[in-house]
Design a protein around this motif. Sequence first.
Motif, PDB file in Angstrom:
ATOM      1  N   LEU A   1       0.818  -1.214   0.000  1.00  0.00           N
ATOM      2  CA  LEU A   1       0.000   0.000   0.000  1.00  0.00           C
ATOM      3  C   LEU A   1       0.851   1.263   0.000  1.00  0.00           C
ATOM      4  CD1 LEU A   1      -2.912  -0.903   2.459  1.00  0.00           C
ATOM      5  CD2 LEU A   1      -2.756  -1.190  -0.012  1.00  0.00           C
ATOM      6  N   GLY A   2       2.170   1.108  -0.183  1.00  0.00           N
ATOM      7  CA  GLY A   2       3.056   2.261  -0.244  1.00  0.00           C
ATOM      8  C   GLY A   2       3.069   2.889  -1.620  1.00  0.00           C
ATOM      9  N   ALA A   3       3.647   4.064  -1.723  1.00  0.00           N
ATOM     10  CA  ALA A   3       3.658   4.807  -2.984  1.00  0.00           C
ATOM     11  C   ALA A   3       4.422   4.057  -4.065  1.00  0.00           C
ATOM     12  CB  ALA A   3       4.275   6.190  -2.759  1.00  0.00           C
ATOM     13  N   LEU A   4       5.531   3.414  -3.698  1.00  0.00           N
ATOM     14  CA  LEU A   4       6.341   2.704  -4.688  1.00  0.00           C
ATOM     15  C   LEU A   4       5.557   1.550  -5.314  1.00  0.00           C
ATOM     16  CD1 LEU A   4       9.116   2.455  -6.036  1.00  0.00           C
ATOM     17  CD2 LEU A   4       9.815   0.959  -4.154  1.00  0.00           C
ATOM     18  N   SER A   5       4.818   0.812  -4.492  1.00  0.00           N
ATOM     19  CA  SER A   5       4.039  -0.301  -5.016  1.00  0.00           C
ATOM     20  C   SER A   5       2.875   0.181  -5.863  1.00  0.00           C
ATOM     21  CB  SER A   5       3.525  -1.163  -3.856  1.00  0.00           C
ATOM     22  OG  SER A   5       4.589  -1.845  -3.232  1.00  0.00           O
ATOM     23  N   LEU A   6       2.289   1.316  -5.497  1.00  0.00           N
ATOM     24  CA  LEU A   6       1.179   1.833  -6.292  1.00  0.00           C
ATOM     25  C   LEU A   6       1.642   2.255  -7.681  1.00  0.00           C
ATOM     26  CD1 LEU A   6      -0.771   3.906  -3.614  1.00  0.00           C
ATOM     27  CD2 LEU A   6      -1.333   1.655  -4.546  1.00  0.00           C
ATOM     28  N   VAL A   7       2.858   2.800  -7.760  1.00  0.00           N
ATOM     29  CA  VAL A   7       3.405   3.151  -9.072  1.00  0.00           C
ATOM     30  C   VAL A   7       3.674   1.886  -9.884  1.00  0.00           C
ATOM     31  CG1 VAL A   7       5.387   4.173 -10.252  1.00  0.00           C
ATOM     32  CG2 VAL A   7       4.363   5.345  -8.301  1.00  0.00           C
ATOM     33  N   ALA A   8       4.233   0.855  -9.213  1.00  0.00           N
ATOM     34  CA  ALA A   8       4.514  -0.405  -9.904  1.00  0.00           C
ATOM     35  C   ALA A   8       3.228  -1.065 -10.388  1.00  0.00           C
ATOM     36  CB  ALA A   8       5.276  -1.348  -8.970  1.00  0.00           C
ATOM     37  N   ALA A   9       2.125  -0.825  -9.682  1.00  0.00           N
ATOM     38  CA  ALA A   9       0.850  -1.426 -10.076  1.00  0.00           C
ATOM     39  C   ALA A   9       0.350  -0.897 -11.410  1.00  0.00           C
ATOM     40  CB  ALA A   9      -0.200  -1.172  -8.991  1.00  0.00           C
ATOM     41  N   MET A  10       0.888   0.220 -11.868  1.00  0.00           N
ATOM     42  CA  MET A  10       0.471   0.783 -13.147  1.00  0.00           C
ATOM     43  C   MET A  10       1.165   0.115 -14.332  1.00  0.00           C
ATOM     44  SD  MET A  10       0.426   4.832 -12.112  1.00  0.00           S
ATOM     45  CE  MET A  10      -0.487   5.399 -10.672  1.00  0.00           C
ATOM     46  N   ASP A  11       2.029  -0.865 -14.066  1.00  0.00           N
ATOM     47  CA  ASP A  11       2.714  -1.589 -15.141  1.00  0.00           C
ATOM     48  C   ASP A  11       1.675  -2.278 -16.023  1.00  0.00           C
ATOM     49  OD1 ASP A  11       4.204  -3.252 -16.756  1.00  0.00           O
ATOM     50  OD2 ASP A  11       5.550  -3.914 -15.160  1.00  0.00           O
ATOM     51  N   PRO A  12       1.604  -1.958 -17.316  1.00  0.00           N
ATOM     52  CA  PRO A  12       0.572  -2.549 -18.175  1.00  0.00           C
ATOM     53  C   PRO A  12       0.737  -4.045 -18.378  1.00  0.00           C
ATOM     54  CG  PRO A  12       2.155  -1.290 -19.484  1.00  0.00           C
ATOM     55  CD  PRO A  12       2.467  -1.001 -18.044  1.00  0.00           C
ATOM     56  N   ARG A  13       1.898  -4.607 -18.036  1.00  0.00           N
ATOM     57  CA  ARG A  13       2.103  -6.050 -18.193  1.00  0.00           C
ATOM     58  C   ARG A  13       1.451  -6.839 -17.067  1.00  0.00           C
ATOM     59  NH1 ARG A  13       8.482  -5.943 -18.437  1.00  0.00           N
ATOM     60  NH2 ARG A  13       7.991  -4.512 -16.721  1.00  0.00           N
ATOM     61  N   ARG A  14       0.918  -6.138 -16.076  1.00  0.00           N
ATOM     62  CA  ARG A  14       0.320  -6.806 -14.928  1.00  0.00           C
ATOM     63  C   ARG A  14      -1.164  -6.485 -14.831  1.00  0.00           C
ATOM     64  NH1 ARG A  14       3.396  -8.782 -10.667  1.00  0.00           N
ATOM     65  NH2 ARG A  14       5.629  -8.629 -10.953  1.00  0.00           N
ATOM     66  N   HIS A  15      -1.919  -7.481 -14.372  1.00  0.00           N
ATOM     67  CA  HIS A  15      -3.263  -7.241 -13.895  1.00  0.00           C
ATOM     68  C   HIS A  15      -3.161  -6.967 -12.394  1.00  0.00           C
ATOM     69  CE1 HIS A  15      -4.526  -9.847 -17.449  1.00  0.00           C
ATOM     70  NE2 HIS A  15      -5.155  -8.713 -17.636  1.00  0.00           N
ATOM     71  N   VAL A  16      -3.706  -5.866 -11.930  1.00  0.00           N
ATOM     72  CA  VAL A  16      -3.740  -5.560 -10.503  1.00  0.00           C
ATOM     73  C   VAL A  16      -5.152  -5.092 -10.171  1.00  0.00           C
ATOM     74  CG1 VAL A  16      -2.800  -4.185  -8.623  1.00  0.00           C
ATOM     75  CG2 VAL A  16      -1.307  -4.896 -10.480  1.00  0.00           C
ATOM     76  N   TYR A  17      -5.748  -5.692  -9.161  1.00  0.00           N
ATOM     77  CA  TYR A  17      -7.124  -5.365  -8.804  1.00  0.00           C
ATOM     78  C   TYR A  17      -7.240  -5.304  -7.291  1.00  0.00           C
ATOM     79  CZ  TYR A  17     -12.182  -5.952  -8.181  1.00  0.00           C
ATOM     80  OH  TYR A  17     -13.494  -5.793  -7.811  1.00  0.00           O
ATOM     81  N   SER A  18      -7.939  -4.293  -6.781  1.00  0.00           N
ATOM     82  CA  SER A  18      -8.188  -4.148  -5.348  1.00  0.00           C
ATOM     83  C   SER A  18      -9.681  -4.018  -5.109  1.00  0.00           C
ATOM     84  CB  SER A  18      -7.455  -2.926  -4.778  1.00  0.00           C
ATOM     85  OG  SER A  18      -6.056  -3.099  -4.831  1.00  0.00           O
ATOM     86  N   ALA A  19     -10.126  -4.465  -3.934  1.00  0.00           N
ATOM     87  CA  ALA A  19     -11.545  -4.415  -3.599  1.00  0.00           C
ATOM     88  C   ALA A  19     -11.704  -4.000  -2.147  1.00  0.00           C
ATOM     89  CB  ALA A  19     -12.209  -5.771  -3.850  1.00  0.00           C
ATOM     90  N   VAL A  20     -12.901  -3.490  -1.836  1.00  0.00           N
ATOM     91  CA  VAL A  20     -13.244  -3.024  -0.491  1.00  0.00           C
ATOM     92  C   VAL A  20     -14.470  -3.790  -0.019  1.00  0.00           C
ATOM     93  CG1 VAL A  20     -13.875  -1.040   0.912  1.00  0.00           C
ATOM     94  CG2 VAL A  20     -12.360  -0.727  -1.047  1.00  0.00           C
ATOM     95  N   SER A  21     -14.387  -4.318   1.204  1.00  0.00           N
ATOM     96  CA  SER A  21     -15.512  -5.024   1.813  1.00  0.00           C
ATOM     97  C   SER A  21     -15.986  -4.249   3.031  1.00  0.00           C
ATOM     98  CB  SER A  21     -15.099  -6.445   2.221  1.00  0.00           C
ATOM     99  OG  SER A  21     -16.076  -7.035   3.051  1.00  0.00           O
ATOM    100  N   THR A  22     -17.306  -4.057   3.148  1.00  0.00           N
ATOM    101  CA  THR A  22     -17.892  -3.364   4.295  1.00  0.00           C
ATOM    102  C   THR A  22     -18.943  -4.260   4.916  1.00  0.00           C
ATOM    103  OG1 THR A  22     -17.542  -1.243   3.199  1.00  0.00           O
ATOM    104  CG2 THR A  22     -19.018  -1.262   5.091  1.00  0.00           C
ATOM    105  N   ASP A  23     -18.816  -4.500   6.216  1.00  0.00           N
ATOM    106  CA  ASP A  23     -19.758  -5.378   6.908  1.00  0.00           C
ATOM    107  C   ASP A  23     -19.863  -4.962   8.362  1.00  0.00           C
ATOM    108  OD1 ASP A  23     -21.458  -7.559   7.487  1.00  0.00           O
ATOM    109  OD2 ASP A  23     -19.749  -8.767   8.121  1.00  0.00           O
ATOM    110  N   GLY A  24     -21.007  -4.430   8.746  1.00  0.00           N
ATOM    111  CA  GLY A  24     -21.241  -4.066  10.144  1.00  0.00           C
ATOM    112  C   GLY A  24     -20.232  -3.097  10.703  1.00  0.00           C
ATOM    113  N   GLY A  25     -19.829  -2.120   9.919  1.00  0.00           N
ATOM    114  CA  GLY A  25     -18.862  -1.143  10.383  1.00  0.00           C
ATOM    115  C   GLY A  25     -17.420  -1.561  10.246  1.00  0.00           C
ATOM    116  N   VAL A  26     -17.152  -2.795   9.792  1.00  0.00           N
ATOM    117  CA  VAL A  26     -15.791  -3.287   9.579  1.00  0.00           C
ATOM    118  C   VAL A  26     -15.472  -3.183   8.086  1.00  0.00           C
ATOM    119  CG1 VAL A  26     -14.246  -5.259   9.729  1.00  0.00           C
ATOM    120  CG2 VAL A  26     -15.914  -4.848  11.548  1.00  0.00           C
TER     121      VAL A  26
END
Length: 329
Positions: free
Chosen positions: A36-61
């Motif tokens: 979740l650091g800045a360096l990894s977020l930049v690396a996630a923009m590499d077009p050779r990779r699929h990178v996907y993140s998701a958010v789960s919300t349940d009862g305030g968690v």
Amino acid sequence: MSVRPFDLRDLPLLYHYRDEAVSLDMLRLLTRGNPLGALSLVAAMDPRRHVYSAVSTDGGVTLLGGITQTGGEAFAKLLYLAPASRLNSPALPTLVEHLITEAGAWGALHVLAEVDETSEVFPSLRRAGFSVYAWQRLWEVSSLLRLPAAPAWVRARPFHLPALQSLYHQIVPPLLQAVEPLPKRVTGFVCSGEPLRGYVGVASGQLGIVLTPLIHPEIAAVGQKLISLINALPHRGGRPLYLCVRSYQAWLEPVLEDLGALSGPRQAVMVKHMARPVREEGALAVVKPSTVRVQPSHFSRIPYQCGESEAGSHLRLETAGAAASDDGR
């Protein structure tokens, strides 16, 4: 409970959880740092990779999770889960299943995750359908650089690939070969000599270098050869060096311990195979050749005759058409 893709409105959440992410891809963690650091977020923009993140919300968690796949690979990797303090939540398996579904859309055949066996993520991944297929330990070998050793390695070239793949089949157990990827390109060093007995893949990033060995147990003076390899690495730039030892190469661990390498915690390497629907075609008709006749068999019992021994009583098999069969011989 809701699970949705990560979007721009979640950036404050990303910042809030940046120190609570549990990385499940150790090679990426050691070479690029906090997922979740800045360096990894930049690396996630590499077009050779699929990178996907998701958010789960349940009862305030609220939970975060990420998954990644390198182009051309048959597998995906769970990248991270966060926050570490909430990973015992009953909502976690649903989030993981959502990430796996995304990997299935990319065409991944299975999903991998690397986790400390004492982590709370371990039982959560088991509940999500993951199983352990190997163990690994990461050894820091930076201190071995100052030890002398004769040169023993050369950079791998494309013509080494057939011998490297043969070495892979000798070392990786058959049951693991469906999960452990067969080397399709050479990115490291081979131990000089014939036949090929040693190969070490090299993955590097701004924060570190990870070495992945395939070394045959019959190789001689393996300790000196590992020191020679570390000395041969170009453009290290003071970055730390790590050697990843999987359970099927556990015989290397006493060698590294004797050399003074620093051992990391044991980690479970887990896998979940993707379920792919099989389209059901029409039933195939069984065609009986016209020359074959199937005759039923009839059984009858010869009546027991008074005075005969019991052993004389027997079963007689009367097969209809037997006479016709005899005539045809």
